[in-house]
Design an enzyme around this catalytic site. Structure first.
Site, PDB file in Angstrom:
ATOM      1  N   GLY A 253       0.773  -1.179   0.043  1.00 52.82           N
ATOM      2  CA  GLY A 253      -0.213  -0.172   0.091  1.00 52.82           C
ATOM      3  C   GLY A 253       1.015   1.131  -0.015  1.00 52.82           C
ATOM      4  O   GLY A 253       2.177   1.382   0.673  1.00 52.82           O
TER       5      GLY A 253
ATOM      6  N   GLN B 276       3.072  10.009   0.980  1.00 51.25           N
ATOM      7  CA  GLN B 276       4.128   9.081   1.199  1.00 51.25           C
ATOM      8  C   GLN B 276       5.284   9.565  -0.160  1.00 51.25           C
ATOM      9  O   GLN B 276       6.233   9.510   0.029  1.00 51.25           O
ATOM     10  CB  GLN B 276       4.178   7.925   1.102  1.00 51.25           C
ATOM     11  CG  GLN B 276       3.353   7.228   2.566  1.00 51.25           C
ATOM     12  CD  GLN B 276       3.187   5.822   2.578  1.00 51.25           C
ATOM     13  OE1 GLN B 276       2.249   5.416   2.025  1.00 51.25           O
ATOM     14  NE2 GLN B 276       4.305   5.037   3.104  1.00 51.25           N
TER      15      GLN B 276
ATOM     16  N   CYS C  99       6.186   0.158   7.179  1.00 52.13           N
ATOM     17  CA  CYS C  99       5.608   1.256   6.455  1.00 52.13           C
ATOM     18  C   CYS C  99       6.839   1.800   5.463  1.00 52.13           C
ATOM     19  O   CYS C  99       8.123   1.875   6.005  1.00 52.13           O
ATOM     20  CB  CYS C  99       5.241   2.410   7.353  1.00 52.13           C
ATOM     21  SG  CYS C  99       4.686   3.908   6.448  1.00 52.13           S
ATOM     22  N   LEU C 100       6.541   2.027   4.339  1.00 50.69           N
ATOM     23  CA  LEU C 100       7.723   2.457   3.494  1.00 50.69           C
ATOM     24  C   LEU C 100       8.404   3.727   3.785  1.00 50.69           C
ATOM     25  O   LEU C 100       9.443   4.143   3.539  1.00 50.69           O
ATOM     26  CB  LEU C 100       7.401   2.563   1.888  1.00 50.69           C
ATOM     27  CG  LEU C 100       6.760   1.104   1.370  1.00 50.69           C
ATOM     28  CD1 LEU C 100       6.254   1.482  -0.086  1.00 50.69           C
ATOM     29  CD2 LEU C 100       8.029   0.042   1.463  1.00 50.69           C
TER      30      LEU C 100
ATOM     31  N   HIS D 130      -4.425   1.667   7.635  1.00 54.29           N
ATOM     32  CA  HIS D 130      -2.997   1.956   7.377  1.00 54.29           C
ATOM     33  C   HIS D 130      -2.788   3.168   6.604  1.00 54.29           C
ATOM     34  O   HIS D 130      -2.222   4.409   6.882  1.00 54.29           O
ATOM     35  CB  HIS D 130      -2.012   1.004   7.363  1.00 54.29           C
ATOM     36  CG  HIS D 130      -0.255   1.229   7.240  1.00 54.29           C
ATOM     37  ND1 HIS D 130       0.447   0.983   8.212  1.00 54.29           N
ATOM     38  CD2 HIS D 130      -0.014   2.209   6.389  1.00 54.29           C
ATOM     39  CE1 HIS D 130       1.466   1.500   7.781  1.00 54.29           C
ATOM     40  NE2 HIS D 130       1.344   2.109   6.807  1.00 54.29           N
ATOM     41  N   GLU D 131      -3.290   2.977   5.310  1.00 52.35           N
ATOM     42  CA  GLU D 131      -3.209   4.028   4.322  1.00 52.35           C
ATOM     43  C   GLU D 131      -4.234   5.103   4.509  1.00 52.35           C
ATOM     44  O   GLU D 131      -3.607   6.406   4.206  1.00 52.35           O
ATOM     45  CB  GLU D 131      -3.339   3.435   2.732  1.00 52.35           C
ATOM     46  CG  GLU D 131      -2.332   2.090   2.731  1.00 52.35           C
ATOM     47  CD  GLU D 131      -1.004   2.454   2.883  1.00 52.35           C
ATOM     48  OE1 GLU D 131      -0.571   3.831   2.681  1.00 52.35           O
ATOM     49  OE2 GLU D 131      -0.451   1.555   3.153  1.00 52.35           O
TER      50      GLU D 131
ATOM     51  N   HIS E  95      -2.558   7.557   6.675  1.00 49.44           N
ATOM     52  CA  HIS E  95      -1.527   8.475   6.271  1.00 49.44           C
ATOM     53  C   HIS E  95      -2.145   9.915   5.958  1.00 49.44           C
ATOM     54  O   HIS E  95      -1.615  10.725   6.009  1.00 49.44           O
ATOM     55  CB  HIS E  95      -1.026   7.856   5.058  1.00 49.44           C
ATOM     56  CG  HIS E  95       0.033   6.967   5.414  1.00 49.44           C
ATOM     57  ND1 HIS E  95       1.294   7.539   5.901  1.00 49.44           N
ATOM     58  CD2 HIS E  95       0.579   5.672   5.251  1.00 49.44           C
ATOM     59  CE1 HIS E  95       2.316   6.503   6.103  1.00 49.44           C
ATOM     60  NE2 HIS E  95       1.930   5.321   5.708  1.00 49.44           N
TER      61      HIS E  95
HETATM   62 NI    NI Z   1       2.561   3.457   5.794  1.00 46.13          NI
END
Ligand code: NI
Length: 181
Positions: free
Chosen positions: A56, A61, A102-103, A144-145, A148
């Site tokens: 995701g 991000q 998380c990236l 999660h997304e 963000h």
């Molecule tokens: Ni993330």
């Protein structure tokens, strides 16, 4: 950096912003125009997510403070990309506590309590309203997304003790990354 896309057009790999970049703490703006720029951003985000690899990615991000997320929690062999514009969680049931990463928070993983199933509404790239019932990894990923988009990272859900452990460990991770550059 550019790579060749599936349709033969050029898809750009986008730079992923890392915590504590301030763009990750902003509340993202709703998407109002469903145009070619939005489609291009979504395609580039998907390729960036697959290349990372991740399941995701949210627009903040990649430094874009807009309410757009992409996800693919399907099996690796078979791509099932979802692009969700202005996504909202309508309701949820059950709870689960799985390990997340998380990236934007490289090198750190922790268990986070989430709803087990969620019903999500969003718009597709043409602005059409969609609804989806998600469970398992898909449900966790949507939560999660969408977090963000409200400036919330998975580590913000940790207990105060775990948060302070995270801060110490993450400082070291960032130092190591800088040494590698
Ligand atoms: Ni993330």
């Amino acid at each position: 950096m550019r790579i060749a896309g599936n349709q033969g057009d050029n898809v750009a790999l986008l730079k992923i912003h890392h915590h504590p970049d301030p763009v990750l703490k902003q509340v993202a703006e709703p998407v109002a125009s469903f145009d070619g720029d939005l489609r291009k951003l979504a395609e580039d985000m998907l390729e960036t997510m697959y290349a990372a690899p991740g399941v995701g990615l949210a627009a903040p991000q990649v430094g874009v403070s807009r309410r757009l997320i992409v996800l693919d929690c399907g099996p690796k062999e078979q791509r099932q990309p979802i692009v969700a514009v202005n996504p909202v969680i309508l309701d949820g049931e059950g709870s689960c506590c799985e390990e997340e990463g998380c990236l934007s928070v490289p090198g750190y993983y922790a268990r986070v309590e989430r709803r087990e199933k969620v019903r999500v509404s969003f718009q597709d790239l043409d602005g059409r309203e969609r609804q989806m019932e998600a469970e398992g990894l898909w449900a966790i990923c949507f939560q999660h997304e969408i977090d963000h988009l409200d400036g919330i990272l998975f580590v913000d859900h940790l207990s105060p003790l775990k948060k302070s452990l995270f801060r110490k460990k993450y400082r070291k991770i960032l130092e190591q990354m800088e040494e590698q550059l």
